[in-house]
Design a protein around this motif. Structure first.
Motif, PDB file in Angstrom:
ATOM      1  N   ILE B 203       1.173  -0.641   0.021  1.00  0.00           N
ATOM      2  CA  ILE B 203       0.381   0.201  -0.246  1.00  0.00           C
ATOM      3  C   ILE B 203       1.224   1.592  -0.072  1.00  0.00           C
ATOM      4  O   ILE B 203       0.857   1.909  -1.127  1.00  0.00           O
ATOM      5  N   PHE B 204       1.773   1.119   0.885  1.00  0.00           N
ATOM      6  CA  PHE B 204       2.505   3.036   1.078  1.00  0.00           C
ATOM      7  C   PHE B 204       3.269   2.862  -0.187  1.00  0.00           C
ATOM      8  O   PHE B 204       3.752   3.568  -1.135  1.00  0.00           O
ATOM      9  N   ASN B 205       4.404   1.487  -0.928  1.00  0.00           N
ATOM     10  CA  ASN B 205       4.260   1.868  -1.960  1.00  0.00           C
ATOM     11  C   ASN B 205       4.032   2.429  -3.304  1.00  0.00           C
ATOM     12  O   ASN B 205       3.919   3.291  -4.004  1.00  0.00           O
ATOM     13  N   LEU B 206       2.325   1.861  -3.399  1.00  0.00           N
ATOM     14  CA  LEU B 206       1.497   1.491  -4.170  1.00  0.00           C
ATOM     15  C   LEU B 206       1.561   3.500  -4.028  1.00  0.00           C
ATOM     16  O   LEU B 206       1.266   4.251  -4.688  1.00  0.00           O
ATOM     17  N   VAL B 207       1.134   3.595  -2.917  1.00  0.00           N
ATOM     18  CA  VAL B 207       0.157   5.827  -2.505  1.00  0.00           C
ATOM     19  C   VAL B 207       1.680   6.312  -3.211  1.00  0.00           C
ATOM     20  O   VAL B 207       0.812   7.697  -3.400  1.00  0.00           O
ATOM     21  N   ASN B 208       2.986   6.109  -2.570  1.00  0.00           N
ATOM     22  CA  ASN B 208       4.329   7.066  -2.860  1.00  0.00           C
ATOM     23  C   ASN B 208       4.611   6.819  -4.658  1.00  0.00           C
ATOM     24  O   ASN B 208       5.182   7.543  -4.863  1.00  0.00           O
ATOM     25  N   ALA B 214      -2.121   9.166  -9.451  1.00  0.00           N
ATOM     26  CA  ALA B 214      -3.120   9.003 -10.381  1.00  0.00           C
ATOM     27  C   ALA B 214      -4.229   8.390  -9.861  1.00  0.00           C
ATOM     28  O   ALA B 214      -5.098   8.752 -10.077  1.00  0.00           O
ATOM     29  N   VAL B 215      -4.092   7.402  -9.244  1.00  0.00           N
ATOM     30  CA  VAL B 215      -5.552   6.837  -8.360  1.00  0.00           C
ATOM     31  C   VAL B 215      -6.105   7.867  -7.430  1.00  0.00           C
ATOM     32  O   VAL B 215      -7.255   8.158  -7.053  1.00  0.00           O
ATOM     33  N   MET B 216      -4.944   8.678  -6.636  1.00  0.00           N
ATOM     34  CA  MET B 216      -5.559   9.338  -5.866  1.00  0.00           C
ATOM     35  C   MET B 216      -6.338  10.706  -6.958  1.00  0.00           C
ATOM     36  O   MET B 216      -7.049  11.634  -5.640  1.00  0.00           O
ATOM     37  N   ALA B 217      -5.776  11.451  -7.681  1.00  0.00           N
ATOM     38  CA  ALA B 217      -5.981  12.005  -8.484  1.00  0.00           C
ATOM     39  C   ALA B 217      -7.694  11.885  -9.403  1.00  0.00           C
ATOM     40  O   ALA B 217      -8.214  12.783  -8.843  1.00  0.00           O
ATOM     41  N   LYS B 234      -8.535   2.098 -15.840  1.00  0.00           N
ATOM     42  CA  LYS B 234      -7.332   1.361 -15.691  1.00  0.00           C
ATOM     43  C   LYS B 234      -7.041   1.536 -14.379  1.00  0.00           C
ATOM     44  O   LYS B 234      -7.056   0.360 -13.452  1.00  0.00           O
ATOM     45  N   TYR B 235      -6.742   2.701 -13.787  1.00  0.00           N
ATOM     46  CA  TYR B 235      -5.922   2.466 -12.399  1.00  0.00           C
ATOM     47  C   TYR B 235      -7.151   2.083 -11.305  1.00  0.00           C
ATOM     48  O   TYR B 235      -6.637   1.734 -10.534  1.00  0.00           O
ATOM     49  N   LYS B 236      -7.553   2.595 -11.460  1.00  0.00           N
ATOM     50  CA  LYS B 236      -9.220   1.674 -10.502  1.00  0.00           C
ATOM     51  C   LYS B 236      -9.223   0.544 -10.666  1.00  0.00           C
ATOM     52  O   LYS B 236      -9.158   0.352  -9.017  1.00  0.00           O
ATOM     53  N   MET B 237      -9.313  -0.246 -11.920  1.00  0.00           N
ATOM     54  CA  MET B 237      -9.034  -1.506 -11.517  1.00  0.00           C
ATOM     55  C   MET B 237      -7.716  -1.843 -10.824  1.00  0.00           C
ATOM     56  O   MET B 237      -7.562  -2.944 -10.577  1.00  0.00           O
ATOM     57  N   MET B 238      -6.643  -1.026 -11.417  1.00  0.00           N
ATOM     58  CA  MET B 238      -5.334  -1.727 -10.808  1.00  0.00           C
ATOM     59  C   MET B 238      -5.585  -1.790  -9.314  1.00  0.00           C
ATOM     60  O   MET B 238      -5.044  -2.621  -7.918  1.00  0.00           O
ATOM     61  N   ALA B 239      -5.804  -0.345  -8.576  1.00  0.00           N
ATOM     62  CA  ALA B 239      -6.157  -0.382  -6.572  1.00  0.00           C
ATOM     63  C   ALA B 239      -7.368  -1.684  -6.644  1.00  0.00           C
ATOM     64  O   ALA B 239      -6.669  -1.751  -5.468  1.00  0.00           O
TER      65      ALA B 239
END
Lengths: 382, 348
Positions: B203-208, B214-217, B234-239
């Motif tokens: 999670i931390f690696n993904l968030v940073n 992009a996900v947070m945007a 695409k990014y929604k699916m990844m998360a």
């Protein structure tokens, strides 16, 4: 100022909760053997858990009053869930439980029996009827019939008494208990020449409307409807069949027991319902009558079969402990070995049957009784 | 740069809390000085913590409300237990079998997450929440009607009724509503601890990362994100798939701690319970999720002395803590006593 008052309120609420925590417990003799059990004391299956707990309390008081072996009883809530049952079991283990009354319902009992087996604590369940509870575990015993046993016994009873030839079955296909009984009932019905004309199911989530199942049974002229399920769904089926103007003979198993004490249920609807259960609260038997009277006086309702099984569990423990000379200072493991020896050799007479015996599998051998509901009470069929 | 340092410190603190909890508890467990109640709850706590982290990724980071997360836990629980049973003879080492079971469970749950994600992630907000709820129920129904047996000819599957036709010595693994019985209890506290560390690291690696930003945007403003060329689905699916995989591993850990598991355990109530952990700990706050999941799993057991009033008290405590954590006076008090926390409390 206002926020300060709100804060004060919250602090006071915490203090009040802490105050409730300081509640006292009943005192027992030091030389009492600790018996623990888990059951659904809250939630959907609470009628079973509380019946078992209440009856076990009565039996422990009686056994203690006789002056022989002394017992101390503790029940913990498992909400009919395997995870919480294991938590409850561990709480009992911390308390120092020496003998277990396992769990009241089947799935929780399956989970706790794996624990009691690993910890070498002897367990006798009053009412967990799944085969998996005792299968392959030498220190797990049952006071009730196993599910498969109930299904074939019901079919046998219906065929022997000539109650019907065209039979309908409504069962719950996501429930262990219901499926276990259904499968053996169908197998036995085939052998005995019972004609199952309607076979319908329901599941969690669609267990409130039974019009389709009832209409199916009605349209195929079933004279008797077999209901291998718990009383909550059965009560709805009875009232919806009444609304549909369908009046077959109804036949249930031990899960039907409890329907008369269900809040808000019109007991008129259960008139004539037959069920197979090892316990008859109207029996003229002296011990049964005394137990029923005491239970009614204390808890204001007629004890069901679960209560009777629990009562028998405590007395069976008393008899076995007396015979084996078990004392409170023995470890759970020592008691376990002594109990296995006693239960596989002794014969026990209780209120749910005379001459009960257990074999090494842990299953009980006793004969079921047919019962019918008349004037809002259970009456023996024979 | 400033912000990055703060995040880094917070992530480090989360790891430190988890590692410290393990470093204190594990020696105590080995020495036998922990009560049976706490010892028995260590693995379920790890499973719930991993579940809370997984859901926090969907709700807190991705910003989509999932009400069917227990469904992924269920897929993981059944896949993991089945794997562990099937490999009982082939793999002798229990920790290795646990690792394989968790990995298989994560893969299956990710696969289901992907399939569910295709229709679900086209929706937004409330619609998405309701559809995930429905999928959770569908998964429950499937497992309630699934029969899976294993004999020397391999796996046999049937739906609705048992038509597996197993050989005499074959073993019924999933038996419809009866679920799986006789599960080897190979889940361990150490295994759970490693799972939590892995989840946190992912999670931390993904968030940073670039993908995480992009996900947070997308979470903060979908239209703006789309307009700068971020492929939203695409990014929604990844998360979502990563979240499902974690939930699957958590489910496998959970089921391998009990000798039996049934599909009805992973119903709507369990999904909501996990959501309570996440909201309780704070959306997007991983340390909060860890602490909330652990505390709220222990709480009902700690309240056993109240007997009949237990669940009532549990609910009252829940309401009070929610109020207390949002009370400005108390926050100020905490801020005053621990000056360093002041900044964190405001940003939370």
């Amino acid at each position: 100022m206002k926020t300060l008052r709100k804060t004060m309120c919250m602090v006071m609420a915490f203090v009040m909760i802490a105050a409730i925590a300081a509640a006292g417990a009943t005192a027992y003799a030091d030389d009492a053997i600790k018996i623990g059990g888990t059951g659904p004391l809250t939630g959907g299956a609470a009628i079973y858990g509380n019946a078992v707990k209440n009856a076990a309390e009565i039996a422990v008081e009686e056994v203690n009053a006789m002056g022989g072996v002394q017992f101390e009883l503790r029940y913990e809530d498992d909400q009919h869930d395997a995870e919480k049952a294991v938590n409850a079991y561990n709480t009992l283990k911390d308390w120092g439980m020496q003998i277990s009354m396992s769990s009241v319902t089947s799935k929780p009992a399956e989970a706790t029996s794996a624990e009691t087996y690993a910890d070498r604590i002897f367990a006798l369940t009053p009412s967990a009827s799944a085969v998996a509870v005792v299968e392959g575990k030498d220190n797990q015993f049952q006071m009730c019939f196993t599910d498969p046993n109930q299904g074939s016994a019901s079919a046998q009873y219906i065929a022997d008494k000539g109650l019907a030839t065209n039979v309908a079955v409504i069962w719950k296909n996501d429930d262990v208990y219901s499926r276990g009984i259904y499968e053996t009932f169908m197998a036995a019905a085939g052998e005995l020449g019972l004609n199952v004309v309607s076979d319908t199911t329901f599941a969690d989530g669609n267990n409130t409307d039974f019009s389709v199942q009832i209409a199916d049974a009605q349209s195929k002229d079933a004279e008797l409807v077999f209901l291998p399920m718990y009383y909550d769904a059965a009560s709805l089926i009875l009232s919806q069949a009444d609304a549909a103007g369908y009046y077959p003979a109804w036949f249930g198993v031990d899960g039907m027991d409890g329907i008369l004490s269900l809040d808000g249920f019109d007991t008129e609807l259960a008139e004539g319902v037959m069920l197979l259960t090892p316990f008859n609260a109207d029996s003229a038997d002296e011990r049964t009558a005394a137990f029923v009277a005491k239970y009614q006086e204390r808890f204001g309702e007629v004890p069901n079969q679960f209560a009777a099984d629990a009562y028998d569990c405590v007395y069976a423990y008393a008899q076995a402990c007396e015979a084996a000379g078990v004392t409170a200072d023995m470890s759970a493991e020592e008691i376990c070995a002594a109990m296995i020896e006693q239960f596989t050799t002794m014969t026990y007479d209780g209120i749910t049957g005379d001459g009960m015996t257990w074999d090494a599998s842990g299953m009980v051998s006793k004969s079921p009784k047919g019962m019918v509901i008349q004037d809002g009470a259970y009456v023996g069929l024979d | 740069m400033m912000n990055r340092n703060k995040n880094f410190g917070r992530n480090l603190l989360t790891f430190a809390v988890v590692i410290a909890a393990y470093a204190i508890l594990q020696p105590m467990v080995l020495a036998g000085s922990v009560s049976a109640t706490l010892k028995g709850m260590l693995v379920p706590i790890c499973a719930y913590v991993a579940m809370a982290l997984s859901l926090n990724l969907t709700v807190g980071v991705l910003g989509e409300l999932s009400l069917g997360h227990a469904g992924f836990m269920s897929v993981g629980a059944f896949a993991g237990a089945t794997t562990a049973i099937a490999l009982q003879q082939a793999v002798a080492s229990a920790p290795l079998r646990l690792a394989i079971a968790l990995a298989v469970a994560a893969v299956f749950a990710a696969l289901v997450g992907f399939l569910i994600g295709i229709p679900v992630l086209r929706l937004n907000g409330d619609y998405l929440a309701i559809v995930t709820l429905a999928f959770g129920e569908i998964i429950k129904s499937i497992f309630n009607n699934l029969y899976l047996g294993l004999d020397d000819r391999g796996f046999h599957v049937s739906l609705l009724e048992d038509r597996t036709g197993l050989a005499e010595e074959g073993r019924m693994i999933i038996a419809g509503p009866m679920g799986i019985g006789n599960i080897p209890k190979i889940a361990s506290f150490t295994g759970g601890f490693i799972l939590i560390l892995l989840c946190l690291a992912v999670i931390f690696n993904l968030v940073n990362s670039r993908q995480g930003r992009a996900v947070m945007a997308i979470r903060d403003n979908r239209i703006a994100a789309e307009s700068v060329g971020i492929p939203v689905t695409k990014y929604k699916m990844m998360a979502f798939v990563i979240s499902a995989a974690m939930a699957g591993a958590a489910g496998a850990l959970f089921s391998l701690n009990y000798s039996t598991v049934v599909a009805n355990k992973f119903d709507f109530n369990t999904s909501i319970l996990i959501l309570v952990f996440v909201v309780f700990g704070g959306l997007g706050n991983m340390l909060g999720s860890v602490i909330a999941a652990a505390a709220l799993t222990i709480l009902p057991e700690a309240l056993r002395s109240f007997s009949n009033y237990r669940m009532l008290i549990y609910a009252i405590v829940l309401i009070l803590v929610m109020l207390a954590t949002n009370n400005p006076t108390l926050k100020m008090l905490i801020g005053r006593t621990i000056p360093k926390r002041k900044g964190a409390a405001e940003s939370a």
